[in-house]
Enzyme design. Structure first.
Site, PDB file in Angstrom:
ATOM      1  CG  HIS A  54      -1.907  -1.007   1.397  1.00 50.95           C
ATOM      2  ND1 HIS A  54      -2.104  -1.715   2.563  1.00 50.95           N
ATOM      3  CD2 HIS A  54      -2.833  -1.491   0.517  1.00 50.95           C
ATOM      4  CE1 HIS A  54      -3.105  -2.572   2.403  1.00 50.95           C
ATOM      5  NE2 HIS A  54      -3.553  -2.468   1.171  1.00 50.95           N
ATOM      6  CE  LYS A 114     -13.854  -6.804   3.962  1.00 47.01           C
ATOM      7  NZ  LYS A 114     -13.179  -6.716   2.774  1.00 47.01           N
ATOM      8  NE  ARG A 146      -2.653  -7.384  -4.399  1.00 53.43           N
ATOM      9  CZ  ARG A 146      -3.425  -7.559  -3.336  1.00 53.43           C
ATOM     10  NH1 ARG A 146      -2.889  -7.896  -2.198  1.00 53.43           N
ATOM     11  NH2 ARG A 146      -4.732  -7.414  -3.417  1.00 53.43           N
ATOM     12  CB  SER A 193      -4.476  -6.585   4.426  1.00 52.14           C
ATOM     13  OG  SER A 193      -3.919  -5.342   4.087  1.00 52.14           O
TER      14      SER A 193
HETATM   15  P1  ADP Z   1      -9.623  -4.363   0.032  1.00 54.05           P
HETATM   16  O1  ADP Z   1     -10.251  -4.358   1.375  1.00 54.05           O
HETATM   17  O2  ADP Z   1     -10.420  -3.693  -1.045  1.00 54.05           O
HETATM   18  O3  ADP Z   1      -9.056  -5.698  -0.373  1.00 54.05           O
HETATM   19  P2  ADP Z   1      -6.994  -3.575   0.712  1.00 54.05           P
HETATM   20  O4  ADP Z   1      -6.806  -2.783   1.947  1.00 54.05           O
HETATM   21  O5  ADP Z   1      -6.563  -4.988   0.745  1.00 54.05           O
HETATM   22  O6  ADP Z   1      -8.455  -3.384   0.208  1.00 54.05           O
HETATM   23  O7  ADP Z   1      -6.250  -2.883  -0.497  1.00 54.05           O
HETATM   24  C1  ADP Z   1      -6.543  -1.607  -0.967  1.00 54.05           C
HETATM   25  C2  ADP Z   1      -5.870  -1.402  -2.319  1.00 54.05           C
HETATM   26  O8  ADP Z   1      -4.496  -1.678  -2.204  1.00 54.05           O
HETATM   27  C3  ADP Z   1      -6.363  -2.316  -3.442  1.00 54.05           C
HETATM   28  O9  ADP Z   1      -6.355  -1.580  -4.651  1.00 54.05           O
HETATM   29  C4  ADP Z   1      -5.332  -3.364  -3.518  1.00 54.05           C
HETATM   30  O10 ADP Z   1      -5.242  -3.918  -4.840  1.00 54.05           O
HETATM   31  C5  ADP Z   1      -4.097  -2.582  -3.203  1.00 54.05           C
HETATM   32  N1  ADP Z   1      -3.037  -3.427  -2.683  1.00 54.05           N
HETATM   33  C6  ADP Z   1      -3.123  -4.309  -1.684  1.00 54.05           C
HETATM   34  N2  ADP Z   1      -1.945  -4.937  -1.480  1.00 54.05           N
HETATM   35  C7  ADP Z   1      -1.087  -4.415  -2.412  1.00 54.05           C
HETATM   36  C8  ADP Z   1       0.290  -4.669  -2.743  1.00 54.05           C
HETATM   37  N3  ADP Z   1       1.005  -5.593  -2.113  1.00 54.05           N
HETATM   38  N4  ADP Z   1       0.821  -3.950  -3.733  1.00 54.05           N
HETATM   39  C9  ADP Z   1       0.075  -3.037  -4.409  1.00 54.05           C
HETATM   40  N5  ADP Z   1      -1.212  -2.770  -4.151  1.00 54.05           N
HETATM   41  C10 ADP Z   1      -1.796  -3.451  -3.173  1.00 54.05           C
END
Ligand code: ADP
Length: 155
Positions: free
Chosen positions: A18, A42, A91, A129
């Site tokens: 992120h 959630k 990703r 995450s």
């Molecule tokens: P969600 O709850 O929608 O899954 P996340 O908090 O997991 O949201 O992720 C928010 C954004 O960050 C999404 O666009 C996701 O694709 C991006 N993201 C998550 N992990 C990575 C990573 N390792 N590298 C790049 N972008 C990421």
């Protein structure tokens, strides 16, 4: 007009993936608002306050990054913030398919808001995450996956 992007997600917890997307987006936008979406169905591992406080600590020297939370539609949150861009990270091809659906529906609802995708840095591709939460739950070490500010052990 100021270029404002909303980066929506759960950030439960915020990862180095992120942070990389946010830092790279700073050259494109005047302001990046990290929007923590609250989904009452959630259950998160970390409280909203904890997630916000980690992000504030990570970006304490970067006034262009702001963190806030919202319920409801991301496009409504964007309108509230006067943001015309939604930032998302990509990703894998699975991310693409998922994001394509959300992005196209969002533009059907709000065609003045563009979704902008940044490819993840190769080294962060396996980081999500949900995997991090699993590692933490099982007592593993997440150094190199989350920023040092994410000091979940002391909580
Ligand atoms: P969600 O709850 O929608 O899954 P996340 O908090 O997991 O949201 O992720 C928010 C954004 O960050 C999404 O666009 C996701 O694709 C991006 N993201 C998550 N992990 C990575 C990573 N390792 N590298 C790049 N972008 C990421």
């Amino acid at each position: 007009m100021e270029r404002i992007a909303v980066f929506p997600g759960s950030f439960d917890p915020v990862t180095l993936g992120h942070v990389s997307v946010i830092k790279r987006a700073l050259s494109m936008f005047d302001k990046v608002i990290i929007g923590i979406g609250i989904n009452s169905e959630k259950k998160s591992m970390f409280t909203l306050e904890q997630r916000i406080s980690w992000i504030n600590a990570i970006f304490k020297s970067e006034p262009k990054v702001i963190v806030d939370s919202y319920t409801g539609l991301t496009v409504d949150f964007c309108r509230q913030k006067n943001a015309h861009y939604i930032l998302r990270g990509l990703r894998t091809s699975a991310d693409f398919e998922f994001e394509r659906g959300i992005g196209q529906i969002n533009s059907m609802m709000a065609n003045d808001i563009e979704t902008v995708f940044l490819l993840t840095e190769a080294r962060y591709t396996p980081i999500s995450s949900s995997i991090i939460r699993d590692v933490i739950r099982n007592g593993g070490d997440v150094r190199g996956m989350v920023p040092d500010e994410v000091d979940y052990k002391s909580k």
